[in-house]
Design a protein around this motif. Structure first.
Motif, PDB file in Angstrom:
ATOM      1  N   THR A 106       0.823  -1.202   0.000  1.00 15.16           N
ATOM      2  CA  THR A 106       0.000   0.000   0.000  1.00 15.16           C
ATOM      3  C   THR A 106       0.857   1.252   0.000  1.00 15.16           C
ATOM      4  O   THR A 106       0.632   2.186  -0.760  1.00 15.16           O
ATOM      5  CB  THR A 106      -0.880  -0.092   1.262  1.00 15.16           C
ATOM      6  N   GLY A 157      -7.297  -7.489   2.307  1.00 13.42           N
ATOM      7  CA  GLY A 157      -7.591  -6.064   2.498  1.00 13.42           C
ATOM      8  C   GLY A 157      -9.063  -5.778   2.667  1.00 13.42           C
ATOM      9  O   GLY A 157      -9.453  -4.929   3.460  1.00 13.42           O
TER      10      GLY A 157
ATOM     11  N   THR B 106      -5.673   0.802  -0.074  1.00 14.80           N
ATOM     12  CA  THR B 106      -4.498   0.727   0.785  1.00 14.80           C
ATOM     13  C   THR B 106      -4.795   1.267   2.178  1.00 14.80           C
ATOM     14  O   THR B 106      -4.457   0.664   3.187  1.00 14.80           O
ATOM     15  CB  THR B 106      -3.393   1.551   0.085  1.00 14.80           C
ATOM     16  N   ASP B 107      -5.453   2.408   2.228  1.00 17.31           N
ATOM     17  CA  ASP B 107      -5.806   2.980   3.525  1.00 17.31           C
ATOM     18  C   ASP B 107      -6.782   2.080   4.270  1.00 17.31           C
ATOM     19  O   ASP B 107      -6.766   2.004   5.498  1.00 17.31           O
ATOM     20  CB  ASP B 107      -6.426   4.372   3.346  1.00 17.31           C
ATOM     21  N   VAL B 109      -6.965  -1.108   4.343  1.00 16.58           N
ATOM     22  CA  VAL B 109      -6.430  -2.364   4.849  1.00 16.58           C
ATOM     23  C   VAL B 109      -6.330  -2.352   6.375  1.00 16.58           C
ATOM     24  O   VAL B 109      -6.630  -3.337   7.032  1.00 16.58           O
ATOM     25  CB  VAL B 109      -5.049  -2.652   4.220  1.00 16.58           C
ATOM     26  N   GLY B 157      -0.059  -1.103  -8.765  1.00 13.08           N
ATOM     27  CA  GLY B 157       0.763  -0.777  -7.603  1.00 13.08           C
ATOM     28  C   GLY B 157       2.228  -1.090  -7.798  1.00 13.08           C
ATOM     29  O   GLY B 157       3.095  -0.339  -7.366  1.00 13.08           O
TER      30      GLY B 157
END
Lengths: 190, 190
Positions: A106, A157, B106-107, B109, B157
């Motif tokens: 991430t 996730g 990502t945040d 997760v 990513g």
DNA sequence: GTAGTATCGATACTTGAAGTAGCGTAAATC
DNA sequence: GATTTACGCTACTTCAAGTATCGATACTAC
């Protein structure tokens, strides 16, 4: 064996790695600050930054250590690939490892330098080994890695839990079928 | 049509969404701070926080707006699924959208609340539509979503660039084959 | 032993971003 | 005009990454 002068580094790498996984496992990646990891390891934060330039580099090194070599064993290409998929799925399911992996991935999305570290130190060794043992071109192996790792991380996730075995087997079946496409009645795919 | 008293909200949602994607596209997700997004939109940061409780909620709303309804069209299940895969791949390839998507994911997760928002507002509508049109159980559809979205995000990513068409087609082939498994000479899979 | 070198621990600091508080002002309803 | 709600603005709090500094420690070289 002549050694350089000065105080030698104490052998705390393993302690720091263990503290990193333990902290990530108990607090989650976001709250696993370098301060807390250092406290868990019983050392000073500055000592961590003397060994790893950034938090991302620390996590990457921790993952490289935690993953170790991939057991790419089997009698044919499908079995080898299946073994690799089951291995990475199990690793991502271990406490702390999956969360650390997802977290650093991430962070890497918008940090080209970290992406470089992650690609070179973590992905490339496995990619090269897979190219050798599967005798497939780089682009194809990268695609398989995207599918397998991407799927496992997306599940972790979105749900917070690793993929269950039944779904891992579905993933194995899907990817190995793509590796050795069956001849269909309508003729093989172009 | 009776309206509540008080100054009405100005119609700036679209402006903010556009500013969000533009900022993420030009600076990347990490540098797309709420301050900068507000500046780009020409409004005050506090106005953004009056409409969306967190940055993650803002990005999620922006993505819901940017994605719109999925064009799940086709004459059979494989074609419908293929259309959905090509659509989400194209969306993730649009400037700003992919980076914003990877960023919130990502945040999320390590943020259960954001995960809830993301799951309910972004994933569930498409999941339900897919269950209906494919006539598949929830667990199976969730697996397909993990595979498709996970693969696309992992590629973005790790490389910083969206997946090329040839690989998207390989993904389409792989997933549609799993949806309608061909009869193999050794007998159908259990 | 002493000098030199490199690491460690500890404290303090800088920087940047998320999110909040308070206040004066603008735009609507009653 | 009075009330209600939203906006812009400035300032603030909080937290985490990363840096600077300094005394103390553990080794090598002589």
């Amino acid at each position: 064996m002549p050694r350089t002068p000065g105080r030698p580094r104490s052998g705390i790498d393993d302690t720091v790695f263990a503290a990193t996984l333990a902290t990530v496992n108990s607090l989650g990646y976001a709250r696993a600050t370098v301060d807390r990891i250092a406290a868990e390891a019983g050392i000073a934060k500055t000592t961590i930054y003397r060994r790893w330039p950034t938090k991302g580099a620390l996590i990457t090194a921790c993952l490289v250590d935690a993953f170790g070599p991939a057991p790419l064993t089997g009698t044919d290409r499908s079995q080898i690939l299946a073994a690799g998929i089951r291995w990475i799925a199990a690793k991502i399911g271990e406490p702390g490892i999956g969360a650390a992996f997802a977290g650093v991935f991430t962070d890497a999305v918008n940090d080209p330098e970290l992406r470089q570290i992650l690609s070179a130190q973590l992905q490339d060794p496995y990619r090269l080994a897979l190219q050798e043992v599967l005798n497939e071109p780089e682009q194809r192996v990268l695609f398989y890695i995207d599918v397998v790792v991407g799927t496992l991380l997306h599940r972790l996730g979105m749900t917070g839990r690793p993929m269950v075995d039944a779904d891992v087997e579905a993933l194995v079946s899907m990817v190995t079928t793509a590796l050795n496409p069956p001849l269909s009645p309508g003729g093989p795919p172009a």
